[in-house]
Design a protein around this motif. Structure first.
Motif, PDB file in Angstrom:
ATOM      1  N   ARG A  77       0.837  -1.207   0.000  1.00 20.27           N
ATOM      2  CA  ARG A  77       0.000   0.000   0.000  1.00 20.27           C
ATOM      3  C   ARG A  77       0.872   1.257   0.000  1.00 20.27           C
ATOM      4  O   ARG A  77       0.630   2.199  -0.757  1.00 20.27           O
ATOM      5  N   TYR A  78       1.925   1.269   0.820  1.00 16.93           N
ATOM      6  CA  TYR A  78       2.822   2.433   0.860  1.00 16.93           C
ATOM      7  C   TYR A  78       3.552   2.624  -0.464  1.00 16.93           C
ATOM      8  O   TYR A  78       3.728   3.758  -0.919  1.00 16.93           O
ATOM      9  N   VAL A  79       3.979   1.538  -1.087  1.00 16.52           N
ATOM     10  CA  VAL A  79       4.647   1.648  -2.387  1.00 16.52           C
ATOM     11  C   VAL A  79       3.703   2.306  -3.389  1.00 16.52           C
ATOM     12  O   VAL A  79       4.091   3.226  -4.127  1.00 16.52           O
ATOM     13  N   GLY A  80       2.450   1.867  -3.418  1.00 18.77           N
ATOM     14  CA  GLY A  80       1.468   2.454  -4.333  1.00 18.77           C
ATOM     15  C   GLY A  80       1.216   3.921  -4.042  1.00 18.77           C
ATOM     16  O   GLY A  80       1.169   4.756  -4.954  1.00 18.77           O
ATOM     17  N   GLU A  81       1.066   4.259  -2.761  1.00 21.56           N
ATOM     18  CA  GLU A  81       0.809   5.657  -2.395  1.00 21.56           C
ATOM     19  C   GLU A  81       1.987   6.553  -2.742  1.00 21.56           C
ATOM     20  O   GLU A  81       1.801   7.665  -3.256  1.00 21.56           O
ATOM     21  N   LEU A  82       3.202   6.085  -2.468  1.00 25.82           N
ATOM     22  CA  LEU A  82       4.380   6.896  -2.787  1.00 25.82           C
ATOM     23  C   LEU A  82       4.542   7.036  -4.298  1.00 25.82           C
ATOM     24  O   LEU A  82       4.876   8.115  -4.797  1.00 25.82           O
ATOM     25  N   PHE A  83       4.306   5.960  -5.047  1.00 30.70           N
ATOM     26  CA  PHE A  83       4.399   6.045  -6.503  1.00 30.70           C
ATOM     27  C   PHE A  83       3.385   7.058  -7.025  1.00 30.70           C
ATOM     28  O   PHE A  83       3.712   7.896  -7.869  1.00 30.70           O
ATOM     29  N   ASP A  84       2.168   6.989  -6.508  1.00 34.19           N
ATOM     30  CA  ASP A  84       1.102   7.868  -6.995  1.00 34.19           C
ATOM     31  C   ASP A  84       1.306   9.329  -6.597  1.00 34.19           C
ATOM     32  O   ASP A  84       0.691  10.215  -7.190  1.00 34.19           O
ATOM     33  N   SER A  85       2.191   9.590  -5.663  1.00 34.77           N
ATOM     34  CA  SER A  85       2.464  10.974  -5.257  1.00 34.77           C
ATOM     35  C   SER A  85       3.121  11.751  -6.400  1.00 34.77           C
ATOM     36  O   SER A  85       3.182  12.978  -6.354  1.00 34.77           O
ATOM     37  N   ARG A  86       3.564  11.054  -7.433  1.00 37.03           N
ATOM     38  CA  ARG A  86       4.127  11.741  -8.600  1.00 37.03           C
ATOM     39  C   ARG A  86       3.083  12.585  -9.310  1.00 37.03           C
ATOM     40  O   ARG A  86       3.408  13.378 -10.183  1.00 37.03           O
ATOM     41  N   HIS A  87       1.804  12.417  -8.941  1.00 40.56           N
ATOM     42  CA  HIS A  87       0.736  13.220  -9.539  1.00 40.56           C
ATOM     43  C   HIS A  87       0.462  14.495  -8.752  1.00 40.56           C
ATOM     44  O   HIS A  87      -0.358  15.303  -9.172  1.00 40.56           O
ATOM     45  N   ASP A  88       1.135  14.682  -7.599  1.00 43.04           N
ATOM     46  CA  ASP A  88       1.006  15.937  -6.860  1.00 43.04           C
ATOM     47  C   ASP A  88       1.438  17.080  -7.780  1.00 43.04           C
ATOM     48  O   ASP A  88       2.295  16.891  -8.650  1.00 43.04           O
ATOM     49  N   PRO A  89       0.896  18.267  -7.602  1.00 39.40           N
ATOM     50  CA  PRO A  89       1.202  19.368  -8.523  1.00 39.40           C
ATOM     51  C   PRO A  89       2.696  19.658  -8.718  1.00 39.40           C
ATOM     52  O   PRO A  89       3.143  19.820  -9.858  1.00 39.40           O
ATOM     53  N   ILE A  90       3.469  19.721  -7.648  1.00 38.37           N
ATOM     54  CA  ILE A  90       4.901  20.027  -7.790  1.00 38.37           C
ATOM     55  C   ILE A  90       5.595  18.908  -8.556  1.00 38.37           C
ATOM     56  O   ILE A  90       6.348  19.145  -9.503  1.00 38.37           O
ATOM     57  N   ALA A  91       5.334  17.675  -8.142  1.00 40.37           N
ATOM     58  CA  ALA A  91       5.991  16.531  -8.772  1.00 40.37           C
ATOM     59  C   ALA A  91       5.613  16.426 -10.250  1.00 40.37           C
ATOM     60  O   ALA A  91       6.467  16.183 -11.098  1.00 40.37           O
ATOM     61  N   ALA A  92       4.345  16.623 -10.554  1.00 39.03           N
ATOM     62  CA  ALA A  92       3.892  16.515 -11.944  1.00 39.03           C
ATOM     63  C   ALA A  92       4.532  17.595 -12.813  1.00 39.03           C
ATOM     64  O   ALA A  92       4.943  17.327 -13.951  1.00 39.03           O
ATOM     65  N   ALA A  93       4.651  18.803 -12.287  1.00 40.61           N
ATOM     66  CA  ALA A  93       5.267  19.889 -13.057  1.00 40.61           C
ATOM     67  C   ALA A  93       6.731  19.581 -13.333  1.00 40.61           C
ATOM     68  O   ALA A  93       7.220  19.779 -14.456  1.00 40.61           O
ATOM     69  N   MET A  94       7.439  19.090 -12.326  1.00 40.59           N
ATOM     70  CA  MET A  94       8.853  18.761 -12.515  1.00 40.59           C
ATOM     71  C   MET A  94       9.016  17.614 -13.512  1.00 40.59           C
ATOM     72  O   MET A  94       9.874  17.647 -14.377  1.00 40.59           O
ATOM     73  N   ARG A  95       8.161  16.609 -13.387  1.00 38.78           N
ATOM     74  CA  ARG A  95       8.250  15.444 -14.253  1.00 38.78           C
ATOM     75  C   ARG A  95       8.030  15.841 -15.707  1.00 38.78           C
ATOM     76  O   ARG A  95       8.710  15.354 -16.607  1.00 38.78           O
ATOM     77  N   GLY A  96       7.106  16.759 -15.943  1.00 39.25           N
ATOM     78  CA  GLY A  96       6.824  17.203 -17.297  1.00 39.25           C
ATOM     79  C   GLY A  96       8.034  17.821 -17.974  1.00 39.25           C
ATOM     80  O   GLY A  96       8.157  17.782 -19.197  1.00 39.25           O
TER      81      GLY A  96
END
Length: 152
Positions: free
Chosen positions: A78-97
């Motif tokens: 569950r923690y692995v999934g939650e941490l992976f999905d945190s890449r959709h947070d606004p800051i993370a998503a902007a950086m990833r783009g």
């Protein structure tokens, strides 16, 4: 408190390295031929998508979740999934783009192949090391790529 923008991408990746390194060690000790085959097919799909210039994030998530499931601990999964999905947070998503490219995904696929080989060897330390190396490299690509982009 960080708020709705999300956590620090660097701290997220450090947390993933800590947790997923342990998860990989557990998974190596419990690896079956069937799970190794599912992981191999997932890495191959990631490679095909990356080669076609597509973002293989779904296959990437599936790989990390398969490793977590192989570890045999639903809380860690569950923690692995939650941490992976945190890449959709606004800051993370902007950086990833700004930092994802065919080359960064090709590098990530190669790192997933390293993780798979370590898991198949049944060596918990090798699996932990390969997973942590991948997540450190991902953090470096993410952070340095965003910094490089900002300085242009």
């Amino acid at each position: 408190v960080v708020g709705s923008l999300g956590d620090s991408p660097s701290e997220l990746m450090q947390a993933r390295a800590a947790i997923e390194g342990c998860v990989a060690a557990l998974a190596a000790a419990r690896m079956t031929a069937a799970t190794a085959d599912r992981l191999r097919r997932t890495v191959e799909r990631m490679g095909r998508l990356a080669a076609d210039g597509k973002t293989p994030v779904d296959a990437d998530r599936q790989f990390h979740m398969l490793v977590a499931e192989a570890a045999g601990n639903s809380v860690l999964a569950r923690y692995v999934g939650e941490l992976f999905d945190s890449r959709h947070d606004p800051i993370a998503a902007a950086m990833r783009g700004h930092t994802e490219s065919t080359q960064t995904w090709t590098d990530a696929v190669r790192e997933h192949e390293d993780i798979l080989r370590a898991l198949q060897s049944g060596d918990p330390i090798a699996a932990q090391t390969a997973m942590r190396a991948h997540l450190r490299a991902s953090e470096e690509r993410w952070i340095s790529g965003a910094l490089k982009r900002d300085s242009e």
